[in-house]
Design a protein around this motif. Structure first.
Motif, PDB file in Angstrom:
ATOM      1  N   GLY A   1      30.979 -21.446 -47.068  1.00 24.15           N
ATOM      2  CA  GLY A   1      30.522 -21.702 -48.423  1.00 24.15           C
ATOM      3  C   GLY A   1      29.022 -21.521 -48.569  1.00 24.15           C
ATOM      4  O   GLY A   1      28.317 -21.143 -47.623  1.00 24.15           O
ATOM      5  N   SER A   2      28.512 -21.812 -49.762  1.00 22.23           N
ATOM      6  CA  SER A   2      27.084 -21.637 -50.017  1.00 22.23           C
ATOM      7  C   SER A   2      26.238 -22.598 -49.191  1.00 22.23           C
ATOM      8  O   SER A   2      25.141 -22.239 -48.739  1.00 22.23           O
ATOM      9  N   SER A   3      26.737 -23.820 -48.963  1.00 17.48           N
ATOM     10  CA  SER A   3      25.977 -24.784 -48.159  1.00 17.48           C
ATOM     11  C   SER A   3      25.818 -24.293 -46.727  1.00 17.48           C
ATOM     12  O   SER A   3      24.741 -24.382 -46.138  1.00 17.48           O
ATOM     13  N   ASP A   4      26.899 -23.767 -46.176  1.00 23.59           N
ATOM     14  CA  ASP A   4      26.856 -23.229 -44.812  1.00 23.59           C
ATOM     15  C   ASP A   4      25.889 -22.051 -44.734  1.00 23.59           C
ATOM     16  O   ASP A   4      25.127 -21.918 -43.766  1.00 23.59           O
ATOM     17  N   LEU A   5      25.890 -21.218 -45.759  1.00 21.18           N
ATOM     18  CA  LEU A   5      24.974 -20.078 -45.798  1.00 21.18           C
ATOM     19  C   LEU A   5      23.523 -20.544 -45.811  1.00 21.18           C
ATOM     20  O   LEU A   5      22.672 -19.993 -45.100  1.00 21.18           O
ATOM     21  N   ILE A   6      23.230 -21.570 -46.610  1.00 22.30           N
ATOM     22  CA  ILE A   6      21.864 -22.097 -46.688  1.00 22.30           C
ATOM     23  C   ILE A   6      21.418 -22.620 -45.330  1.00 22.30           C
ATOM     24  O   ILE A   6      20.316 -22.319 -44.862  1.00 22.30           O
ATOM     25  N   VAL A   7      22.276 -23.413 -44.691  1.00 21.55           N
ATOM     26  CA  VAL A   7      21.924 -24.011 -43.397  1.00 21.55           C
ATOM     27  C   VAL A   7      21.690 -22.930 -42.345  1.00 21.55           C
ATOM     28  O   VAL A   7      20.704 -22.971 -41.603  1.00 21.55           O
ATOM     29  N   ARG A   8      22.567 -21.959 -42.278  1.00 24.04           N
ATOM     30  CA  ARG A   8      22.445 -20.918 -41.245  1.00 24.04           C
ATOM     31  C   ARG A   8      21.253 -20.007 -41.510  1.00 24.04           C
ATOM     32  O   ARG A   8      20.553 -19.593 -40.575  1.00 24.04           O
TER      33      ARG A   8
ATOM     34  N   PRO B   1      15.835 -22.769 -30.674  1.00 25.79           N
ATOM     35  CA  PRO B   1      16.604 -22.515 -31.893  1.00 25.79           C
ATOM     36  C   PRO B   1      17.242 -23.786 -32.463  1.00 25.79           C
ATOM     37  O   PRO B   1      17.423 -24.779 -31.761  1.00 25.79           O
ATOM     38  N   PHE B   2      17.564 -23.732 -33.745  1.00 30.52           N
ATOM     39  CA  PHE B   2      18.342 -24.802 -34.362  1.00 30.52           C
ATOM     40  C   PHE B   2      19.799 -24.674 -33.932  1.00 30.52           C
ATOM     41  O   PHE B   2      20.298 -23.564 -33.708  1.00 30.52           O
ATOM     42  N   VAL B   3      20.470 -25.791 -33.850  1.00 30.48           N
ATOM     43  CA  VAL B   3      21.900 -25.799 -33.560  1.00 30.48           C
ATOM     44  C   VAL B   3      22.620 -26.252 -34.828  1.00 30.48           C
ATOM     45  O   VAL B   3      22.417 -27.378 -35.296  1.00 30.48           O
ATOM     46  N   VAL B   4      23.432 -25.376 -35.401  1.00 24.47           N
ATOM     47  CA  VAL B   4      24.146 -25.702 -36.635  1.00 24.47           C
ATOM     48  C   VAL B   4      25.465 -26.385 -36.296  1.00 24.47           C
ATOM     49  O   VAL B   4      26.240 -25.888 -35.482  1.00 24.47           O
ATOM     50  N   VAL B   5      25.703 -27.526 -36.936  1.00 23.08           N
ATOM     51  CA  VAL B   5      26.940 -28.267 -36.740  1.00 23.08           C
ATOM     52  C   VAL B   5      27.581 -28.506 -38.102  1.00 23.08           C
ATOM     53  O   VAL B   5      26.977 -29.122 -38.979  1.00 23.08           O
ATOM     54  N   ASN B   6      28.790 -27.990 -38.297  1.00 21.04           N
ATOM     55  CA  ASN B   6      29.532 -28.258 -39.528  1.00 21.04           C
ATOM     56  C   ASN B   6      30.314 -29.555 -39.366  1.00 21.04           C
ATOM     57  O   ASN B   6      31.137 -29.671 -38.458  1.00 21.04           O
ATOM     58  N   ARG B   7      30.013 -30.511 -40.226  1.00 20.74           N
ATOM     59  CA  ARG B   7      30.681 -31.827 -40.157  1.00 20.74           C
ATOM     60  C   ARG B   7      31.331 -32.094 -41.504  1.00 20.74           C
ATOM     61  O   ARG B   7      30.839 -32.861 -42.330  1.00 20.74           O
ATOM     62  N   ASP B   8      32.436 -31.423 -41.733  1.00 20.78           N
ATOM     63  CA  ASP B   8      33.110 -31.492 -43.029  1.00 20.78           C
ATOM     64  C   ASP B   8      33.849 -32.823 -43.187  1.00 20.78           C
ATOM     65  O   ASP B   8      34.265 -33.431 -42.210  1.00 20.78           O
ATOM     66  N   GLY B   9      34.002 -33.241 -44.435  1.00 22.18           N
ATOM     67  CA  GLY B   9      34.804 -34.435 -44.698  1.00 22.18           C
ATOM     68  C   GLY B   9      34.313 -35.245 -45.867  1.00 22.18           C
ATOM     69  O   GLY B   9      33.126 -35.543 -45.972  1.00 22.18           O
TER      70      GLY B   9
END
Length: 323
Positions: free
Chosen positions: A45-52, A65-73
């Motif tokens: 989604g757009s939020s994931d795109l912004i973070v990455r 580097p940054f480590v991206v973690v998706n924590r959906d819920g």
């Protein structure tokens, strides 16, 4: 002999003091390891795109580097609740949306976090709401719509992605100020709401610019107004609701925040480097290509915005149709 011994003792004392200072602060300069950037929503989604995108661009200025973690819920609630309990050392930041502090606490009074538990670093984007009508509509301007509704005593039906969401609330806010009777027609997401508008099943559609744009370019939808304070670059001829005399500044603002209590120097480093990344042409192009409005605000500005919007949201939510 004593003079040389005195110098040696002084030197030893200085070395000892430096050793103690380095030991106390770990002898490390921030950051000395990876920073976790939490996205409270699923990939794609757009939020994931912004973070990455932000992680990639900001990573140029950090040693690791940054480590991206998706924590959906629970629409961001789970990740935000966990963030409030995370150590405030600058090694965990998260993306947030304005709704986490304006609408969610109203619909979920016992949510497990409070605004005071966080440091807001900066706002990155805004996804305002566009009021559009089908191509076959008799209305060509917002003034036409309001005038027609009043003169004919109409109830304007407006499709939206769900009751209590920002698209629905933004138009409710506008219609209340305009003195227009309106009936929200909620759908499960933007796609079916757009389909209903294209099929002329409703008079008005409420959704984000990126969702309207392809249909507007194809001549199937006509955007009449937008809920941000600035016009949307890809829809330069569409006026803001504010321009038309209505006090509406609603959208899904997305920002970076962290647990409260970071050392001042750590917070400054994060704010400076993330702000630089937000202004980077690579990041900005990615946002524009995705149909997102760039809106860089300081941490205080986004915090003040959410505090001001909370009572507005509460009044709108309390006035929503009850089943």
């Amino acid at each position: 002999m004593f003079k040389g011994k005195t110098k040696w003792l002084l030197l030893t004392g200085v070395i000892l003091m430096l050793s103690l200072v380095l030991t106390a602060c770990g002898g490390k300069q921030y950051p000395d390891k990876e920073i976790t950037f939490v996205c409270p929503w699923s990939p794609g989604g757009s939020s994931d795109l912004i973070v990455r995108s932000m992680s990639k661009v900001a990573g140029k200025d950090f040693p690791k580097p940054f480590v991206v973690v998706n924590r959906d819920g629970a629409n961001g609630v789970i990740a935000t609740t966990e963030l409030a309990k995370t150590k405030a050392d600058g090694y965990t930041v998260s993306l947030g949306t304005s709704g986490l502090f304006t609408t969610t606490p109203i619909s979920q009074p016992n949510v497990g976090y409070k605004m005071e538990q966080f440091d807001f670093l900066l706002n990155l984007t805004n996804e305002p709401i566009v009021l559009s009508v089908p191509a076959g509509s008799p209305y060509r301007t917002l003034e036409d719509l309001i005038k027609g509704a009043k003169e004919k005593n109409l109830t304007i039906r407006y499709a939206n992605s769900g009751l209590g969401g920002i698209p629905q609330l933004a138009l409710a806010h506008l219609f209340q100020q305009a003195g227009v009777k309106a009936d929200p027609i909620p759908f499960k997401g933007s796609a079916p709401a757009i389909t209903a508008a294209l099929a002329n099943q409703v008079e008005v559609l409420a959704c984000h610019p990126g969702e309207v744009l392809p249909h507007a370019k194809a001549g199937k939808l006509i955007p009449l107004a937008i809920s941000s304070l600035q016009r949307f670059p890809a829809l330069p001829d569409v006026p803001t609701m504010k321009e038309k005399g209505f006090d509406v500044d609603l959208g899904v603002k997305k920002y970076v925040f962290a647990p409260k209590g970071m050392p001042d120097d750590v917070k400054k480093t994060l704010v400076d480097k993330l702000t630089k990344a937000a202004k980077d042409p690579e990041f900005q192009k990615t946002m524009v290509d995705a149909g997102l409005m760039i809106e860089i605000l300081t941490g205080k500005e986004i915090e003040d915005y959410m505090k001001a919007q909370y009572p507005v949201m509460k009044k709108l939510i309390d006035s929503m149709p009850k089943n």
